[in-house]
Scaffold this active site. Sequence first.
Site, PDB file in Angstrom:
ATOM      1  N   HIS A  80      -4.742   9.390  -4.892  1.00 33.09           N
ATOM      2  CA  HIS A  80      -3.685   8.469  -4.919  1.00 33.09           C
ATOM      3  C   HIS A  80      -3.087   8.993  -6.565  1.00 33.09           C
ATOM      4  CE1 HIS A  80      -5.034   4.799  -2.509  1.00 33.09           C
ATOM      5  NE2 HIS A  80      -4.786   5.855  -1.729  1.00 33.09           N
ATOM      6  N   GLU A  82      -2.147   7.386  -9.117  1.00 36.43           N
ATOM      7  CA  GLU A  82      -2.810   6.957 -10.459  1.00 36.43           C
ATOM      8  C   GLU A  82      -4.363   7.654 -10.707  1.00 36.43           C
ATOM      9  OE1 GLU A  82      -2.311   5.607  -7.427  1.00 36.43           O
ATOM     10  OE2 GLU A  82      -1.962   3.285  -7.613  1.00 36.43           O
ATOM     11  N   CYS A 109      -8.592   2.824  -7.319  1.00 31.55           N
ATOM     12  CA  CYS A 109      -7.541   3.056  -8.466  1.00 31.55           C
ATOM     13  C   CYS A 109      -7.876   2.409  -9.350  1.00 31.55           C
ATOM     14  CB  CYS A 109      -6.123   3.263  -8.255  1.00 31.55           C
ATOM     15  SG  CYS A 109      -5.818   4.891  -7.018  1.00 31.55           S
TER      16      CYS A 109
HETATM   17  O1  LIG Z   1      -1.624   2.627  -5.134  1.00 32.66           O
HETATM   18  C1  LIG Z   1      -1.531   3.435  -4.268  1.00 32.66           C
HETATM   19  N1  LIG Z   1      -1.291   4.949  -4.790  1.00 32.66           N
HETATM   20  C2  LIG Z   1      -1.035   5.807  -3.654  1.00 32.66           C
HETATM   21  O2  LIG Z   1      -0.875   7.049  -4.280  1.00 32.66           O
HETATM   22  N2  LIG Z   1      -1.070   5.610  -2.388  1.00 32.66           N
HETATM   23  C3  LIG Z   1      -0.874   6.709  -1.420  1.00 32.66           C
HETATM   24  C4  LIG Z   1      -2.103   6.942  -0.495  1.00 32.66           C
HETATM   25  C5  LIG Z   1      -1.183   7.494   0.772  1.00 32.66           C
HETATM   26  O3  LIG Z   1      -1.014   9.000   0.541  1.00 32.66           O
HETATM   27  C6  LIG Z   1       0.268   6.700   0.641  1.00 32.66           C
HETATM   28  C7  LIG Z   1       0.081   5.485   1.482  1.00 32.66           C
HETATM   29  O4  LIG Z   1       0.405   5.517   2.854  1.00 32.66           O
HETATM   30  P1  LIG Z   1       0.824   4.685   3.921  1.00 32.66           P
HETATM   31  O5  LIG Z   1       1.887   3.769   3.154  1.00 32.66           O
HETATM   32  O6  LIG Z   1       1.506   5.355   4.721  1.00 32.66           O
HETATM   33  O7  LIG Z   1      -0.273   3.629   4.218  1.00 32.66           O
HETATM   34  O8  LIG Z   1       0.463   6.226  -0.666  1.00 32.66           O
HETATM   35  C8  LIG Z   1      -1.495   4.327  -2.032  1.00 32.66           C
HETATM   36  C9  LIG Z   1      -1.609   3.425  -2.785  1.00 32.66           C
HETATM   37  C10 LIG Z   1      -1.870   1.863  -2.193  1.00 32.66           C
HETATM   38  O9  LIG Z   1      -1.698   0.713  -3.181  1.00 32.66           O
HETATM   39 ZN   LIG Z   2      -5.275   3.945  -5.252  1.00 32.77          ZN
END
Ligand SMILES: O=c1[nH]c(=O)n([C@H]2C[C@H](O)[C@@H](COP(=O)(O)O)O2)cc1CO
Ligand SMILES: [Zn+2]
Length: 162
Positions: A80, A82, A109
């Site tokens: 992610h 963060e 996170c």
């Molecule tokens: O806080 C976040 N930070 C973050 O980087 N992500 C990323 C993980 C995935 O690559 C994407 C979420 O994918 P999707 O919306 O298709 O479920 O976003 C997802 C969250 C979820 O809250």
């Molecule tokens: Zn996260």
Amino acid sequence: MTEKRKDYISWDEYFMGVAELSAMRSKDPSTQVGACIVSQDNKILSMGYNGFPKGCSDDEFPWGKGCEDPYETKYFYSTHSELNAILNYRGGSLEGSKLYVTLFPCNECAKAIIQCGIKMIIYADDKYGDTPAVRASKRMLLSAGVELVPYKRTGRKLEVIV
Ligand SMILES: O=c1[nH]c(=O)n([C@H]2C[C@H](O)[C@@H](COP(=O)(O)O)O2)cc1CO
Ligand SMILES: [Zn+2]
């Protein structure tokens, strides 16, 4: 010219703008997330976006989400934004810093955010706010005394020609 410019961007626009720009580096076809960590005196310490770990090819690992076999979805592999921003920081302590992020952080996170000493989260979107992961995240962050601030978009369009 004796007076300073008046239409310069605010600190909030600057840091959320950097988070938005970082998100543009993401290869995720459905959700691109960007993060920018800032010191108490408004210096940028780190940035990140969601993607696979070093050495895990964007072209070989799966970006899908609907597949029945979780081994073949992105969720096991994507780091992610963060967490990437936290891990990208090599300068020492993040104690007392602020996190600008385009999407509210998940529970995993949240643990890293709390443990590295981030004290404020400024978030632009909360589209997963009703999910157990984000509810659990808020539960931990509030309990740990992390301030949660929804970002108020100013509506200003920033154009960058690269
Ligand atoms: O806080 C976040 N930070 C973050 O980087 N992500 C990323 C993980 C995935 O690559 C994407 C979420 O994918 P999707 O919306 O298709 O479920 O976003 C997802 C969250 C979820 O809250
Ligand atoms: Zn996260």
